[in-house]
Every structure is written in C-alpha cells, then in structure tokens.
Design an enzyme around this catalytic site. Structure first.
Site, PDB file in Angstrom:
ATOM      1  NE  ARG A  18      -2.131   2.194   3.081  1.00  0.00           N
ATOM      2  CZ  ARG A  18      -2.115   2.357   4.369  1.00  0.00           C
ATOM      3  NH1 ARG A  18      -2.706   1.529   5.145  1.00  0.00           N
ATOM      4  NH2 ARG A  18      -1.504   3.368   4.909  1.00  0.00           N
ATOM      5  N   GLY A  19       0.584   2.162  -0.849  1.00  0.00           N
ATOM      6  CA  GLY A  19       1.254   3.437  -0.774  1.00  0.00           C
ATOM      7  C   GLY A  19       2.121   3.770  -1.963  1.00  0.00           C
ATOM      8  CD  GLU A  20       1.317   6.859  -5.575  1.00  0.00           C
ATOM      9  OE1 GLU A  20       2.296   6.972  -6.323  1.00  0.00           O
ATOM     10  OE2 GLU A  20       0.260   6.322  -5.944  1.00  0.00           O
ATOM     11  CG  ASP A  21       6.023   4.095   0.675  1.00  0.00           C
ATOM     12  OD1 ASP A  21       5.006   3.555   0.212  1.00  0.00           O
ATOM     13  OD2 ASP A  21       6.543   3.780   1.758  1.00  0.00           O
ATOM     14  CB  THR A  22       6.598   0.449  -2.255  1.00  0.00           C
ATOM     15  OG1 THR A  22       5.204   0.191  -2.138  1.00  0.00           O
ATOM     16  CG2 THR A  22       7.246   0.620  -0.898  1.00  0.00           C
ATOM     17  NE  ARG A  23       0.535   3.593  -6.904  1.00  0.00           N
ATOM     18  CZ  ARG A  23      -0.600   2.927  -6.715  1.00  0.00           C
ATOM     19  NH1 ARG A  23      -0.913   1.961  -7.538  1.00  0.00           N
ATOM     20  NH2 ARG A  23      -1.383   3.214  -5.725  1.00  0.00           N
ATOM     21  N   GLY A  51      -5.780   9.133  -8.300  1.00  0.00           N
ATOM     22  CA  GLY A  51      -6.382  10.451  -8.162  1.00  0.00           C
ATOM     23  C   GLY A  51      -7.527  10.501  -7.168  1.00  0.00           C
ATOM     24  CD  GLU A  69      -3.665  -9.204   1.282  1.00  0.00           C
ATOM     25  OE1 GLU A  69      -2.540  -8.718   1.451  1.00  0.00           O
ATOM     26  OE2 GLU A  69      -4.526  -8.662   0.579  1.00  0.00           O
TER      27      GLU A  69
END
Length: 140
Positions: A18-23, A51, A69
C-alpha cells in the site's frame, strides 16, 4: 482474471502493498521482474483508482483487510505448503514479530476489535516475521 498459473492457482505470486512510496520503485521493479520470468502475479493495490482521495475509514478498512489477508496466507502456507517470502520495506522484521514500533502504533487502531481476531492477527504477524524473508534495508 489471469489465466491459470503453473501451480494450478490463478496466480503464482500475490504482491500486497500500500502506498505511493513503493508503487513506482520497489514494487513495480519486483512486479516487472516476475513478469519477465513468466510468473503470474497479482498486485493487490491495483484496485484503487488513481487520483481518488482515500478516507481514513477506507485506510482502516484496507489495513484490516490486509491483516485478514495475511492470516489467510499463513493458513494456506500451512495447508497447501505454499512458499511465503515476506519483504520488509521500511520496517524492521522485529517490529512485525513483536507488533512494536510503527507496526504496533498502526495495530493499536484495532483495539476495539474482537480480542480473538486481534490475537490471530498478532500470531500471523509473528509467524510471517519468523519466516526467512528479505529486509529491504539490507539492499539500500
């Protein structure tokens, strides 16, 4: 739905993050490497539309879902002998094992949940932290 993998399941690998830091860094590189090796991979975070603002309620729901999960992954590991390789990105495995530090802080959001459910999630966290995995801080 992806075609059936060599394992008989729809996917060989389930990437949960989860998150932009790893995407666009670690996760996308791992995903691409798996694809190059023809390993059928599901990326769990692909369901969130870019967005869109994620409310705190949705974040809590995602975190709860991720714990459920994880619990299911550990159960499948035991029942089916599936291989689980945890990747610890931005967190020490000991924080996961002992549900302390940032992991403990995040886990406290669920204090009002059923104690039995919390205990099973803590057990799953501890079990995954005891698996031989990959601490990304080692390769940074």
């Amino acid at each position: 739905m992806a075609s059936s993998s060599s394992s008989g399941f729809a996917y060989d690998v389930f990437l949960s993050y989860r998150g932009e830091d790893t995407r666009k860094t670690f996760t996308s590189h791992l995903y691409a490497a798996l694809q190059r090796k023809n390993i059928t991979t599901f990326m769990a975070d692909d369901t969130i539309t870019r967005g869109t603002e994620i409310s705190s309620n949705l974040l809590n729901a995602i975190e709860q879902w991720c714990l459920q999960e994880l619990e299911a992954i550990i159960i499948n590991k035991k029942k089916r002998g599936q291989i689980v390789i945890p990747v610890f990105y931005g967190v020490e495995p000991s924080e996961v094992r002992w549900v302390s530090g940032r992991v403990g802080e995040a886990f406290r959001r669920f204090e009002t949940y059923d104690k039995e459910k919390l205990d099973s999630w803590k057990t799953a966290l501890s079990e995954v932290a005891n698996l031989s995995g990959w601490d990304s801080s080692v390769v940074r």
